[in-house]
Design a protein around this motif. Structure first.
Motif, PDB file in Angstrom:
ATOM      1  N   GLU A  95       0.882  -1.157   0.072  1.00  0.00           N
ATOM      2  CA  GLU A  95      -0.011  -0.067   0.156  1.00  0.00           C
ATOM      3  C   GLU A  95       0.757   1.405   0.126  1.00  0.00           C
ATOM      4  OE1 GLU A  95      -3.081   0.227  -0.690  1.00  0.00           O
ATOM      5  OE2 GLU A  95      -3.155  -2.112  -0.610  1.00  0.00           O
ATOM      6  N   THR A  96       2.067   1.164   0.722  1.00  0.00           N
ATOM      7  CA  THR A  96       2.873   2.362   0.647  1.00  0.00           C
ATOM      8  C   THR A  96       3.539   2.426  -0.735  1.00  0.00           C
ATOM      9  OG1 THR A  96       3.484   2.023   3.004  1.00  0.00           O
ATOM     10  CG2 THR A  96       5.100   3.353   1.555  1.00  0.00           C
ATOM     11  N   SER A 112       0.793   4.256  -3.158  1.00  0.00           N
ATOM     12  CA  SER A 112       0.561   5.368  -2.714  1.00  0.00           C
ATOM     13  C   SER A 112       1.977   6.285  -3.475  1.00  0.00           C
ATOM     14  CB  SER A 112       0.555   5.839  -1.250  1.00  0.00           C
ATOM     15  OG  SER A 112       1.925   5.659  -0.641  1.00  0.00           O
ATOM     16  N   ASP A 113       2.918   5.534  -3.613  1.00  0.00           N
ATOM     17  CA  ASP A 113       3.806   6.277  -4.389  1.00  0.00           C
ATOM     18  C   ASP A 113       4.083   5.984  -5.563  1.00  0.00           C
ATOM     19  OD1 ASP A 113       6.069   7.987  -4.450  1.00  0.00           O
ATOM     20  OD2 ASP A 113       7.303   6.485  -3.380  1.00  0.00           O
TER      21      ASP A 113
END
Length: 181
Positions: free
Chosen positions: A67-68, A71-72
């Protein structure tokens, strides 16, 4: 005749003495075997429960990194092809790669550099799974992308040799989560 009947009753009673004790001992033996079997099942269920708990924590840690990375996505994806960059924009971690050392200030709010984000992810993993050592984090936590565009995140945790329920004799278990970004 009456003496003969009494004599037979006495002999019959003599043969019956101790039979109740034997029946009780057999019953105790049967109950003991049953309780030992139940205790063995309980111990095995505790092992399965611990393994399930660890796998859930590993799944959560792996999902957090994915998920990180999502998001990037500007950093991770090559927009010309729509596939992840070969180094995942700095998120790739091979076995034996050490994570960047981070402080709490680096992780709140989350750092902008992928290396620091990976470091924060490693620290989060150690908080959620306290038995994870720095060596295990370095050697067995892996993040990479396949040529097909699928990103894999592998998380590991220690166990006694042979206790990993996947059938291996390793001193650690692994969980791999694969997904597209």
């Amino acid at each position: 005749m009456r003496k003969m009947v009494l004599l037979r009753n006495v002999r019959h009673r003599v043969r019956q003495q101790g039979a109740g004790l034997i029946e009780v001992l057999v019953a105790v033996l049967v109950v003991t075997v049953g309780l030992l079997g139940a205790a063995g099942m309980h111990l095995r269920s505790v092992e399965y429960t611990l393994d399930t708990e660890r796998r859930q924590m590993a799944a959560m840690v792996a999902a957090e990194l994915l998920e990180t990375m999502r998001s990037d996505s500007n950093t991770v994806l090559d927009w010309a092809t729509g596939l992840p960059k070969s180094d995942l924009g700095g998120y790739q971690k091979d076995a034996s790669d050490e994570l960047t050392t981070v402080t709490e200030d680096d992780c709140r709010p989350l750092a902008t550099s992928p290396a620091k984000r990976l470091g924060c992810w490693g620290e989060r993993a150690k908080k959620l799974m306290p038995e994870v050592s720095d060596d295990l984090l370095t050697d067995h936590f892996v993040v990479h992308a396949a040529a097909t565009g699928v990103v894999s995140v592998t998380v590991a945790w220690p166990v006694k040799a042979g206790q990993c329920l996947d059938g291996t004799e390793n001193e650690f278990c692994t969980y791999t989560l694969q997904s597209r970004i």
